[in-house]
Write a protein that holds these residues in place. Structure first.
Motif, mmCIF file in Angstrom:
data_model
loop_
_atom_site.group_PDB
_atom_site.id
_atom_site.type_symbol
_atom_site.label_atom_id
_atom_site.label_comp_id
_atom_site.label_asym_id
_atom_site.label_seq_id
_atom_site.Cartn_x
_atom_site.Cartn_y
_atom_site.Cartn_z
ATOM 1 N N LEU A 59 39.559 54.178 39.063
ATOM 2 C CA LEU A 59 39.669 52.809 38.565
ATOM 3 C C LEU A 59 41.060 52.248 38.819
ATOM 4 C CD1 LEU A 59 38.410 50.408 37.031
ATOM 5 C CD2 LEU A 59 39.316 51.429 34.933
ATOM 6 N N ALA A 60 42.086 53.035 38.546
ATOM 7 C CA ALA A 60 43.459 52.575 38.772
ATOM 8 C C ALA A 60 43.690 52.270 40.247
ATOM 9 C CB ALA A 60 44.456 53.621 38.278
ATOM 10 N N LEU A 61 43.173 53.098 41.129
ATOM 11 C CA LEU A 61 43.320 52.876 42.561
ATOM 12 C C LEU A 61 42.599 51.603 42.995
ATOM 13 C CD1 LEU A 61 44.429 53.990 45.226
ATOM 14 C CD2 LEU A 61 42.288 55.233 45.478
ATOM 15 N N LEU A 62 41.393 51.407 42.508
ATOM 16 C CA LEU A 62 40.625 50.211 42.855
ATOM 17 C C LEU A 62 41.325 48.940 42.387
ATOM 18 C CD1 LEU A 62 38.046 48.770 43.884
ATOM 19 C CD2 LEU A 62 37.106 49.134 41.590
ATOM 20 N N LEU A 63 41.739 48.919 41.133
ATOM 21 C CA LEU A 63 42.393 47.725 40.591
ATOM 22 C C LEU A 63 43.731 47.470 41.273
ATOM 23 C CD1 LEU A 63 41.586 48.139 36.785
ATOM 24 C CD2 LEU A 63 40.353 46.810 38.490
ATOM 25 N N SER A 64 44.480 48.520 41.539
ATOM 26 C CA SER A 64 45.758 48.369 42.248
ATOM 27 C C SER A 64 45.534 47.829 43.648
ATOM 28 C CB SER A 64 46.492 49.698 42.325
ATOM 29 O OG SER A 64 46.835 50.151 41.045
ATOM 30 N N ILE A 112 44.369 36.681 38.179
ATOM 31 C CA ILE A 112 43.519 37.838 38.501
ATOM 32 C C ILE A 112 44.222 39.137 38.118
ATOM 33 C CG2 ILE A 112 42.601 39.161 40.456
ATOM 34 C CD1 ILE A 112 41.826 36.414 41.698
ATOM 35 N N SER A 113 45.522 39.211 38.350
ATOM 36 C CA SER A 113 46.281 40.411 37.958
ATOM 37 C C SER A 113 46.210 40.634 36.456
ATOM 38 C CB SER A 113 47.732 40.290 38.402
ATOM 39 O OG SER A 113 47.820 40.187 39.794
ATOM 40 N N TRP A 114 46.361 39.567 35.691
ATOM 41 C CA TRP A 114 46.251 39.680 34.226
ATOM 42 C C TRP A 114 44.850 40.127 33.824
ATOM 43 C CZ3 TRP A 114 48.626 34.247 32.992
ATOM 44 C CH2 TRP A 114 50.012 34.291 33.165
ATOM 45 N N LEU A 115 43.838 39.535 34.441
ATOM 46 C CA LEU A 115 42.463 39.899 34.101
ATOM 47 C C LEU A 115 42.173 41.362 34.439
ATOM 48 C CD1 LEU A 115 40.568 36.671 35.226
ATOM 49 C CD2 LEU A 115 41.084 37.411 32.883
ATOM 50 N N LEU A 116 42.693 41.820 35.567
ATOM 51 C CA LEU A 116 42.477 43.216 35.940
ATOM 52 C C LEU A 116 43.203 44.164 34.990
ATOM 53 C CD1 LEU A 116 42.530 43.032 39.840
ATOM 54 C CD2 LEU A 116 40.567 43.179 38.313
ATOM 55 N N VAL A 150 40.816 44.471 32.260
ATOM 56 C CA VAL A 150 39.717 45.370 32.634
ATOM 57 C C VAL A 150 40.153 46.821 32.436
ATOM 58 C CG1 VAL A 150 38.368 46.230 34.599
ATOM 59 C CG2 VAL A 150 38.607 43.773 34.236
ATOM 60 N N TYR A 151 41.349 47.158 32.893
ATOM 61 C CA TYR A 151 41.827 48.524 32.716
ATOM 62 C C TYR A 151 41.964 48.861 31.229
ATOM 63 C CZ TYR A 151 44.240 52.887 33.063
ATOM 64 O OH TYR A 151 44.555 54.206 32.934
ATOM 65 N N HIS A 206 40.275 47.631 28.797
ATOM 66 C CA HIS A 206 38.923 47.803 28.249
ATOM 67 C C HIS A 206 38.424 49.228 28.486
ATOM 68 C CE1 HIS A 206 34.657 47.232 27.513
ATOM 69 N NE2 HIS A 206 34.432 47.717 28.727
ATOM 70 N N PHE A 207 38.584 49.715 29.706
ATOM 71 C CA PHE A 207 38.131 51.066 30.009
ATOM 72 C C PHE A 207 39.002 52.117 29.323
ATOM 73 C CE2 PHE A 207 35.895 48.902 33.411
ATOM 74 C CZ PHE A 207 34.689 49.568 33.407
ATOM 75 N N ALA A 208 40.304 51.877 29.258
ATOM 76 C CA ALA A 208 41.207 52.838 28.617
ATOM 77 C C ALA A 208 40.909 52.977 27.136
ATOM 78 C CB ALA A 208 42.652 52.411 28.824
ATOM 79 N N ASN A 209 40.554 51.876 26.490
ATOM 80 C CA ASN A 209 40.277 51.913 25.056
ATOM 81 C C ASN A 209 38.807 52.161 24.747
ATOM 82 O OD1 ASN A 209 42.958 51.383 24.343
ATOM 83 N ND2 ASN A 209 42.651 49.204 24.694
ATOM 84 N N GLY A 210 37.970 52.250 25.758
ATOM 85 C CA GLY A 210 36.538 52.483 25.568
ATOM 86 C C GLY A 210 36.138 53.851 26.091
#
Length: 103
Positions: A25-30, A74-78, A81-82, A84-88
């Protein structure tokens, strides 16, 4: 000499799953952020006339301004997203690993 708790965590299949999913996920978002930013910079460097087109006839605001703002948003939104996944799902996996390790 390594601590046995760390060895237990590293040996847990859920830990390997957590590391793999989080890294992917980190690689994709980066990659999304970096590709969009560097694509914008390449257009600025090599084809600035594309971004210099006014949004309205006779207006002073150009196409480049909202595109640049969109990249920032988009950077803020991503980041959201991270988070959300980190806390979920990642937090749930982490908690499962801790429970299994401390048994």
């Amino acid at each position: 000499m390594s601590d046995p708790i760390y060895e237990q965590v590293r040996g847990n299949p859920k830990f390997a799953q957590l590391v793999k999913r989080r890294g992917r996920l980190a690689l994709l978002l980066s990659a999304i952020v970096l590709v969009s930013y560097y694509a914008f910079m390449m257009v600025v460097a090599f084809a600035p006339q594309i971004l210099a087109v006014p949004l309205t006839e006779g207006g002073s605001l150009t196409v480049g301004a909202p595109i640049g703002a969109a990249i920032i948003i988009i950077s803020w939104l991503l980041t959201g997203v991270y988070s959300h996944f980190a806390n979920g799902p990642f937090e749930q996996l982490n908690n499962g690993i801790v429970r299994e390790t401390l048994k």
